[in-house]
Enzyme design. Sequence first.
Site, PDB file in Angstrom:
ATOM      1  CG  ASP B 210       3.443   8.676  -1.250  1.00 30.09           C
ATOM      2  OD1 ASP B 210       4.249   9.274  -0.269  1.00 30.09           O
ATOM      3  OD2 ASP B 210       3.273   7.291  -1.149  1.00 30.09           O
ATOM      4  CD  GLU B 240       7.549  11.264  -0.662  1.00 34.48           C
ATOM      5  OE1 GLU B 240       6.844  10.765  -1.524  1.00 34.48           O
ATOM      6  OE2 GLU B 240       8.293  10.965   0.370  1.00 34.48           O
ATOM      7  CG  ASP B 323       8.951  10.067   4.726  1.00 34.56           C
ATOM      8  OD1 ASP B 323       8.677   9.060   5.094  1.00 34.56           O
ATOM      9  OD2 ASP B 323       8.224  10.501   3.665  1.00 34.56           O
TER      10      ASP B 323
END
Lengths: 489, 489
Positions: B210, B240, B323
């Site tokens: 992340d 990410e 997301d």
Amino acid sequence: TMVTTPDWVKKAVFYQIFPDRFAIGQQQAIAVAQQPKLEPWEAPPTVQGYKGGNLWGVIEHLDYLQDSGITALYLTPIFQSACNHRYHTHDYYQVDPLLGGNEALQALLTQAHRREMKVVLDGVFNHASRGFYFFNDILENGPHSPWLDWFHIEDWPLSAYDGSLPANYRGWVDLRALPQFNHDHPDVREYLMRVGEYWIAQGIDGWRLDVPDCVKAEGFWQEFRCRVKAINPEAYIVGEIWCDASPWLAGDQFDGVMNYRFTEPTVAFAIGDRLQKEHLRGEEYRPYPALTAEAYGERISQLLQQHPWEIQLTQLNLLNSHDTARLLTLANGDRPSVNLALLLMFTFPGAPCVYYGDEVGLPGEADPDCRRVFPAKTDWDLDCWEFYRQLIALRHRYQCLQLGDYKIIATAGMGYVFQRQYGDETLMVAVNSGDNIIEIILSPDIINLDKIDIAEPVFSANGETVIDRNTAGLLLTMAPQSGAAFAII
Amino acid sequence: TMVTTPDWVKKAVFYQIFPDRFAIGQQQAIAVAQQPKLEPWEAPPTVQGYKGGNLWGVIEHLDYLQDSGITALYLTPIFQSACNHRYHTHDYYQVDPLLGGNEALQALLTQAHRREMKVVLDGVFNHASRGFYFFNDILENGPHSPWLDWFHIEDWPLSAYDGSLPANYRGWVDLRALPQFNHDHPDVREYLMRVGEYWIAQGIDGWRLDVPDCVKAEGFWQEFRCRVKAINPEAYIVGEIWCDASPWLAGDQFDGVMNYRFTEPTVAFAIGDRLQKEHLRGEEYRPYPALTAEAYGERISQLLQQHPWEIQLTQLNLLNSHDTARLLTLANGDRPSVNLALLLMFTFPGAPCVYYGDEVGLPGEADPDCRRVFPAKTDWDLDCWEFYRQLIALRHRYQCLQLGDYKIIATAGMGYVFQRQYGDETLMVAVNSGDNIIEIILSPDIINLDKIDIAEPVFSANGETVIDRNTAGLLLTMAPQSGAAFAII
């Protein structure tokens, strides 16, 4: 129904450790947190600071403890907690990283058990902490949390950290740092039962239960006992109950309590007016006013009649703890009166418990001062340590001290004489806690005079106690602030 | 230096699961928390509510996933967290109790591996949460905490929950719910490295990281790669990173990124002006304005030249995620244009990733709507599912789709033709994302006309694509919004 308690406790001498303050072991160096910001070890303890003692340090002291005669450890809480005393549990399944984590506990259990030493942990099951996962979820998600029923939420929003707003949830003694569990919720109950079972299965030898009288849910401790004993029938369950513990000591809940009800009269008798009341906190603990020997005997008799004998043998007797000033400080440094209190404790039914550092003369006022670090060897009171070693040896040598009946023989002023008897073995213990010489005549109908060994006491504290035969029986002459134990053979 | 990435990823078809919303498994019934207060499963998702999906539910769907052709799972965070998406880690070593705990993860790993299915977890190593032990200790103890250096404390007092006061510590994108680690502290670095190692040793097949670009500490991800790969050289590390990920894709850090840089032009080409911009959030993700085939080809060529080929083969390609709004909704429900985007993804170098529910036609606007529960079978779009199954099967059937070169053959208006070639195996893919018929002539210098199988496409989407021989070469006639793949043998 027959009351059963663990035999090993009856013979045990406990040692209570406050892990943050006992010792920093070297093994800790391999842990993940190598550079925590700690308070200097030697500086006076503060309310919120950490010293960084750990379980590796306890392991490294096991030889010392074994050499001193200790056979069981009681550790104040060791689970992950954002608080130096760790009564604010953050995770019931993790040993605190600062203490060395689960790995250090397993090592401690292995090393202790290798020495036939037991390890009892502190279970804080009435409340958790603000960071505890299930409560933290409520702080994070408010009414959306799945865990609302786990605590006592009264209104929204919660104010966990801002004391100027209402907390809106129930905390132990209204402390918002300690959100109280809703023990009536079956999930909470099951959660706590499983914690109890888990660590017993991991090898600990018992639970000291923090404020268990605050848990009101019907049958909670009965179930706890059943589930813990199902895993280890010899596990010791001892509650922290300061008041009359009778409801919990019928045999279906605890094996004993932290026996402050023994501490109070014993300190009142042995320390008497020397006690410095300014070091006392709160209302519930009253080791004063001073008691005469007669009054002391009455209190002790009451206490011994109050619970089943099997329970008496597994009470946890103590003279001070992390929750009180140390007795040496309460006694204004008067070593002789502390020694007499110790003699009374080590000759009393139930397991004596030494609070770490007491044995080397560590003083300490009320919290946080009673949680000083264990002193360096150069600062030990070696006479004190020797006194403890002899007293512990006495306890181990005589089965009657562990298992025998307790019978008061005579009281006179500040003079107190009792005997412990088990089978053929009898010890007579005489204590004069006053400042004057006391003479007591023991008549034949009180004690079997033929069998007493009048030559030498098997233990003596402070001044001399002498026994002479005279026409009426035996004349016991006790020096001021003295104590002795005689074998009757 | 030679770049090495895991071979299995090149052949994988991923399935991204948001665990709270996928499925509630029956096994959960034996867990400790039997009565969490959950939102009704069928109700629209909220920002803070929990639905109670768990890993047992994932296990119970493994047959379904395997039957659909899925070979790898990417789970959004599963570690203990007081948040339904679990990006607020409370404990990196515990699988969330609501998800079934560590036991459920072990069962999932066993069951998945039995099917030769891989499991990649989401590692949130930039920030923690307010309840995270080390941060919580700072909230509890203020300047006395041993862990001050673990975070970025700027002043006292902290205000973790009251937004009207300055937080006085650094949070990710200034969110006080997400205290940012101080990765320059060696203890923090070591702590996170060990988490990375631990779960790989426990059997997971990789980490999706992340916001790894927020971790600025020198050499952090290089060390992370070394330590993870030392335990499992085939572990997949995927970051990410929404912007140009070149600095992280030189071979010494990640095997790939969530390839939004593929998503953007692909959506802009396949969806074009059908895209509903009101469902877009933020500035960093721009799947618009519409692109012609030529412009699309330029963007794709740029992307393919930007990173080493070994990395291209292990990028994680996706069309939407937790997301973003779901593509079906972004496309205003236009199934044909979504299908073309899917065809482009499944024929692109790098592992395609299906966001749970997409395969059965689940719509969803931006967060939280894109995190709806996986629909009941009665609500599935069965044509959609069949389309996915065929596309996944195509991907598995042709090694050239997994490993082959990517070459653009022709572009015309909204018509886009490319081929993938590996050894003797070549597929030609033609996509017309426009609303008009397109004719493209492929001349012999572009493609080996003798070898093309003009009879039947091996895959087709929406309308027909027909190939006719004519004097100039091959005439490709593509129906509006159609796509097809032809084998060249």
